[in-house]
Motif scaffolding. Structure first.
Motif, PDB file in Angstrom:
ATOM      1  N   TYR A  97       5.150 -26.723  41.259  1.00 34.74           N
ATOM      2  CA  TYR A  97       6.157 -25.107  40.413  1.00 34.74           C
ATOM      3  C   TYR A  97       4.874 -25.318  39.396  1.00 34.74           C
ATOM      4  N   LEU A  98       4.594 -24.905  38.790  1.00 41.31           N
ATOM      5  CA  LEU A  98       3.934 -24.557  37.954  1.00 41.31           C
ATOM      6  C   LEU A  98       2.769 -23.624  38.102  1.00 41.31           C
ATOM      7  N   ASP A  99       2.375 -24.451  39.081  1.00 42.93           N
ATOM      8  CA  ASP A  99       0.624 -23.176  39.611  1.00 42.93           C
ATOM      9  C   ASP A  99       0.942 -22.297  40.984  1.00 42.93           C
ATOM     10  N   GLY A 100       2.689 -22.788  41.270  1.00 41.44           N
ATOM     11  CA  GLY A 100       2.832 -22.389  42.612  1.00 41.44           C
ATOM     12  C   GLY A 100       2.504 -22.483  43.854  1.00 41.44           C
ATOM     13  N   PHE A 294      16.795 -23.817  47.283  1.00 45.04           N
ATOM     14  CA  PHE A 294      15.274 -23.733  48.190  1.00 45.04           C
ATOM     15  C   PHE A 294      15.422 -21.691  48.108  1.00 45.04           C
ATOM     16  N   ILE A 295      15.957 -20.923  48.434  1.00 45.20           N
ATOM     17  CA  ILE A 295      15.076 -20.138  47.238  1.00 45.20           C
ATOM     18  C   ILE A 295      14.452 -19.719  46.245  1.00 45.20           C
ATOM     19  N   ILE A 296      15.054 -19.825  45.165  1.00 44.12           N
ATOM     20  CA  ILE A 296      14.247 -20.807  44.419  1.00 44.12           C
ATOM     21  C   ILE A 296      12.235 -21.418  44.475  1.00 44.12           C
ATOM     22  N   HIS A 297      13.114 -22.813  45.067  1.00 39.85           N
ATOM     23  CA  HIS A 297      11.818 -23.519  45.772  1.00 39.85           C
ATOM     24  C   HIS A 297      11.243 -22.336  45.914  1.00 39.85           C
ATOM     25  N   LEU A 298      11.265 -21.682  46.813  1.00 33.43           N
ATOM     26  CA  LEU A 298      10.282 -21.211  47.654  1.00 33.43           C
ATOM     27  C   LEU A 298       9.832 -19.499  46.989  1.00 33.43           C
ATOM     28  N   TRP A 299      10.396 -19.306  46.116  1.00 29.41           N
ATOM     29  CA  TRP A 299      10.425 -18.233  44.881  1.00 29.41           C
ATOM     30  C   TRP A 299       8.704 -18.777  44.205  1.00 29.41           C
ATOM     31  N   MET A 300       8.936 -19.859  43.688  1.00 30.33           N
ATOM     32  CA  MET A 300       8.081 -21.194  43.134  1.00 30.33           C
ATOM     33  C   MET A 300       6.473 -21.295  43.565  1.00 30.33           C
ATOM     34  N   LEU A 301       6.596 -21.243  44.756  1.00 27.77           N
ATOM     35  CA  LEU A 301       5.207 -21.559  45.744  1.00 27.77           C
ATOM     36  C   LEU A 301       4.855 -21.059  46.781  1.00 27.77           C
ATOM     37  N   PRO A 302       4.105 -19.353  45.779  1.00 31.24           N
ATOM     38  CA  PRO A 302       3.839 -19.271  46.682  1.00 31.24           C
ATOM     39  C   PRO A 302       2.697 -18.446  47.728  1.00 31.24           C
ATOM     40  N   TYR A 303       1.971 -19.858  46.751  1.00 31.90           N
ATOM     41  CA  TYR A 303       0.409 -19.734  47.113  1.00 31.90           C
ATOM     42  C   TYR A 303       0.321 -21.207  47.982  1.00 31.90           C
ATOM     43  N   TYR A 304      -1.071 -20.967  48.912  1.00 30.39           N
ATOM     44  CA  TYR A 304      -1.186 -22.331  49.704  1.00 30.39           C
ATOM     45  C   TYR A 304      -1.564 -23.652  49.160  1.00 30.39           C
ATOM     46  N   GLY A 305      -1.124 -24.432  49.413  1.00 26.48           N
ATOM     47  CA  GLY A 305      -1.258 -25.670  48.972  1.00 26.48           C
ATOM     48  C   GLY A 305      -1.575 -26.975  50.315  1.00 26.48           C
ATOM     49  N   ASP A 306      -0.265 -28.365  49.739  1.00 31.35           N
ATOM     50  CA  ASP A 306      -0.940 -29.175  50.230  1.00 31.35           C
ATOM     51  C   ASP A 306      -0.283 -29.234  51.618  1.00 31.35           C
ATOM     52  N   GLY A 307       1.328 -28.092  51.369  1.00 29.91           N
ATOM     53  CA  GLY A 307       1.714 -28.559  51.435  1.00 29.91           C
ATOM     54  C   GLY A 307       1.653 -27.674  52.977  1.00 29.91           C
ATOM     55  N   ASN A 308       0.476 -26.914  53.554  1.00 29.43           N
ATOM     56  CA  ASN A 308       0.747 -26.532  54.542  1.00 29.43           C
ATOM     57  C   ASN A 308       0.262 -27.427  56.173  1.00 29.43           C
ATOM     58  N   GLY A 309       0.215 -27.894  56.092  1.00 30.88           N
ATOM     59  CA  GLY A 309      -0.123 -28.491  57.626  1.00 30.88           C
ATOM     60  C   GLY A 309       1.091 -28.809  58.512  1.00 30.88           C
ATOM     61  N   PHE A 310       1.990 -29.172  57.127  1.00 30.04           N
ATOM     62  CA  PHE A 310       3.031 -29.282  58.147  1.00 30.04           C
ATOM     63  C   PHE A 310       3.256 -27.789  58.267  1.00 30.04           C
ATOM     64  N   ARG A 317       2.844 -17.164  56.693  1.00 33.60           N
ATOM     65  CA  ARG A 317       2.332 -16.142  56.850  1.00 33.60           C
ATOM     66  C   ARG A 317       3.218 -16.005  55.496  1.00 33.60           C
ATOM     67  N   SER A 318       3.518 -16.217  54.459  1.00 32.86           N
ATOM     68  CA  SER A 318       4.618 -15.869  54.049  1.00 32.86           C
ATOM     69  C   SER A 318       3.374 -16.564  52.163  1.00 32.86           C
ATOM     70  N   LEU A 319       3.243 -16.619  52.451  1.00 27.35           N
ATOM     71  CA  LEU A 319       1.727 -17.428  52.029  1.00 27.35           C
ATOM     72  C   LEU A 319       0.789 -17.067  51.517  1.00 27.35           C
ATOM     73  N   THR A 320       0.086 -17.043  50.429  1.00 29.87           N
ATOM     74  CA  THR A 320      -1.471 -16.099  49.598  1.00 29.87           C
ATOM     75  C   THR A 320      -2.222 -16.543  48.825  1.00 29.87           C
ATOM     76  N   PHE A 321      -3.233 -16.714  49.188  1.00 28.49           N
ATOM     77  CA  PHE A 321      -4.370 -17.536  48.249  1.00 28.49           C
ATOM     78  C   PHE A 321      -4.149 -16.833  46.540  1.00 28.49           C
ATOM     79  N   GLN A 322      -4.250 -17.447  45.276  1.00 31.98           N
ATOM     80  CA  GLN A 322      -4.401 -18.118  43.665  1.00 31.98           C
ATOM     81  C   GLN A 322      -4.768 -16.017  43.566  1.00 31.98           C
ATOM     82  N   ASN A 323      -5.379 -15.574  44.431  1.00 31.27           N
ATOM     83  CA  ASN A 323      -5.732 -14.044  44.032  1.00 31.27           C
ATOM     84  C   ASN A 323      -4.517 -13.004  44.261  1.00 31.27           C
ATOM     85  N   GLY A 324      -4.191 -13.359  45.815  1.00 29.30           N
ATOM     86  CA  GLY A 324      -2.950 -13.019  45.706  1.00 29.30           C
ATOM     87  C   GLY A 324      -3.289 -11.973  47.995  1.00 29.30           C
TER      88      GLY A 324
END
Length: 564
Positions: A97-100, A294-310, A317-324
């Motif tokens: 949550y803290l790093d998105g 859940f809206i807050i949850h998704l809003w706080m996680l905008p970047y690619y992370g460990d959960g992508n594979g599921f 497509r709704s996710l981005t890298f840290q640089n946008g």
């Protein structure tokens, strides 16, 4: 003449004796009815006193239990200063949550959001990597993550007292219920760490309290509407911590149906208005807040992370890298990002699928039928053993509480139900009303039992159903389960225990003063036994030093020995 005089005297004496016998029977019947009336009035006075709401004595008890709850949950909360059990997972969720960085968990987001909020306010920056259990914390900011679970665990103690009072139980019965929660080792263990179960228990019990308190108010009054809405919000929060809180939603629904059925002296239009008002006030907050979290949850996680594979490509497509920037392999020309509701739907379905797909075994897992009598495997959360001494944190239930609640509650409740049913059947066979049977029955004890239990029948039946609804569904869960899954059900069986204590106490006090005195002594012994058992297992709760012999001595049940 002498013979005739003697016969006349005998006749007069027989008549007088007959009159006296009739008078004696009438007096006996009047006396019986008067005793029954007094017993019933006494019982009604007790119930009526319990209806009056919070008084000065209640305030004293609430403050006392709050202080004790805070002390028991925050005592040496800094120990151990290492990652304990599932703190590894929930700590990494907070970091997400803290790093998105997007992650996937099998539970809804509110518990993790609360942990992140607690950490953020307390200065935790999300830089600590929760790589493994037993890992040393590098600074004290981990305490901010433990703070809010401990606070909810502390509030759970006075909340149990208030819930019992909302059920119109006596201060004595409410104190027993709160004391059991205060001295429950398993709840304390769950509350002192970076875990979400104390949130679940808090919102569960808050929902129960609000459901009962609402029905102490006039239907459709401002207070009634406020409590019903508050109950709906509490249920929404509980379900948004764990899906298992659907058992609480079921309980509140059944409780409200019981209340609706009881109010049978109304027009159909009034019934419909009442029915839909309850439904809207209770269910609307669940849908709104559940989606909102859940809206807050998704809003706080905008970047690619460990959960992508599921997740599916449209979700990614709704996710981005840290640089946008975006990953081009997830995109095709002309495609747009799916709307938020479709993402929430996919997320919930994926969470459920992953949860059901967890087929791995665990050395500390246990089965649902082992929980009530505390015969399940204890869960080893943490240990630090050196030579002949060591420190252990186990999740174990207070055996006195677990065993006494299930045994006394089920036996006394079942017996009262069968007894009351037999009296009702008796009235049907004799063609009289139950009220007439109570007033004409010379067995005062049986009458007082029926009157006392009938006052608490709906309350006791509701919490008993709540207990079953939060326990038996685990029979259907194929994956591993642990003893902490029993804790929501434990709250209900404690409430049933307190209810049946009130029933038995009222019956005995109306029937025999000596028995009443002995029963109160028994309750004092129970208080002491609960506290003694809690203190005995305290080293396992707080991770205090023990010798290996002392540690082995506390493995009281055969099932516990397999976790040492």
């Amino acid at each position: 003449m002498g013979i005739n005089n003697d016969e006349e005297k005998s006749s007069v004496l027989r008549k007088r004796r007959g009159v006296n016998n009739n008078e004696e029977e009438i007096l006996n019947e009047v006396e019986v009815k008067e005793n029954i009336r007094k017993a019933i009035e006494k019982e009604e006075i007790i119930i009526e006193n319990n209806k009056k709401g919070i008084n000065k004595l209640d305030i004293i008890f609430v403050l006392l239990f709050l202080i004790l709850g805070i002390f028991s949950r925050f005592y040496v909360i800094w120990h151990p200063n290492e990652v304990v059990f599932d703190e590894q997972h929930f700590g990494n969720f907070v970091n997400g949550y803290l790093d998105g960085s997007y992650f996937l968990d099998i539970h809804p987001p509110l518990g993790k959001l609360l942990l992140a909020l607690s950490g953020y306010i307390g200065g935790y920056n999300g830089q600590y990597k929760f790589d493994e259990q037993g890992q040393l914390y590098t600074d004290n900011t981990y305490l901010s993550l433990r703070f809010l679970p401990a606070l909810c665990g502390a509030l759970l103690v006075p909340l149990m007292y208030l819930t019992a009072r909302a059920m119109k139980l006596s201060p004595t019965a409410a104190s027993i219920a709160a004391w059991m929660v205060l001295c429950e080792n398993s709840i304390i263990t769950e509350s002192r760490l970076i875990l979400c179960d104390s949130f679940l228990l808090f919102f569960d019990l808050l929902s129960v309290m609000a459901s009962f308190q609402a029905n102490n108010e006039k239907v459709l009054s401002k207070k009634w509407i406020g409590w019903m809405l508050f109950c709906g919000i509490s249920m929404a929060n509980a379900v948004s911590v764990k899906f298992t809180a659907l058992g609480i939603v079921g309980f509140v629904g059944i409780h409200q149906i019981f209340v609706l059925i009881q109010k049978h002296d109304r027009s159909f239009s009034e019934f419909i208005k009442d029915f839909f008002s309850r439904g809207i006030l209770l269910l609307l907050p669940i849908f709104v807040l559940f989606l909102g979290y859940f809206i807050i949850h998704l809003w706080m996680l905008p970047y690619y992370g460990d959960g992508n594979g599921f997740m599916t490509k449209p979700f990614k497509r709704s996710l981005t890298f840290q640089n946008g920037t975006v990953n081009p392999k997830y995109w095709k020309h002309g495609e747009d990002i799916p709307n938020v509701f479709s993402r929430i739907y996919e997320l919930v379905v994926t969470m459920h699928a992953v949860n059901i797909g967890l087929t791995a075994t665990h050395p500390f897992s246990s089965f649902w039928y082992q929980w009530p009598l505390d015969q399940c495997r204890a869960v080893l959360y943490w240990q630090n053993v050196k030579n002949d001494y060591g420190q252990w944190i186990y999740l174990v239930g207070n055996p006195v509480t677990w065993i006494s609640t299930i045994s006394f509650s089920t036996i006394s409740y079942t017996w009262c139900v069968l007894f009351s049913t037999s009296m009702i059947i008796s009235t049907i066979l004799r063609g009289i009303s139950i009220k007439d049977l109570v007033l004409s029955n010379k067995n005062i004890f049986s009458c007082v039992i029926y009157v006392s239990f009938s006052k608490y029948f709906l309350v006791s039946s509701a919490v008993f159903i709540g207990y079953l609804g939060n326990w038996l569904p685990y029979y259907l869960i194929p994956r591993c389960t642990w003893n902490y899954h029993y804790l929501p059900a434990l709250l209900f069986i404690i409430l049933l225990f307190a209810t049946m204590v009130d029933v038995i106490m009222n019956v005995i006090s109306s029937y025999d003063k000596i028995l009443s005195f002995l029963f109160k002594i028994l309750l004092v012994v129970l208080f002491v036994a609960i506290a003694s058992s809690f203190l005995y297992f305290t080293p396992w709760t707080y991770g205090l030093p023990l010798s290996k012999d002392q540690h082995q001595e506390r493995l009281r049940f055969e099932s516990w020995k397999h976790t040492s």
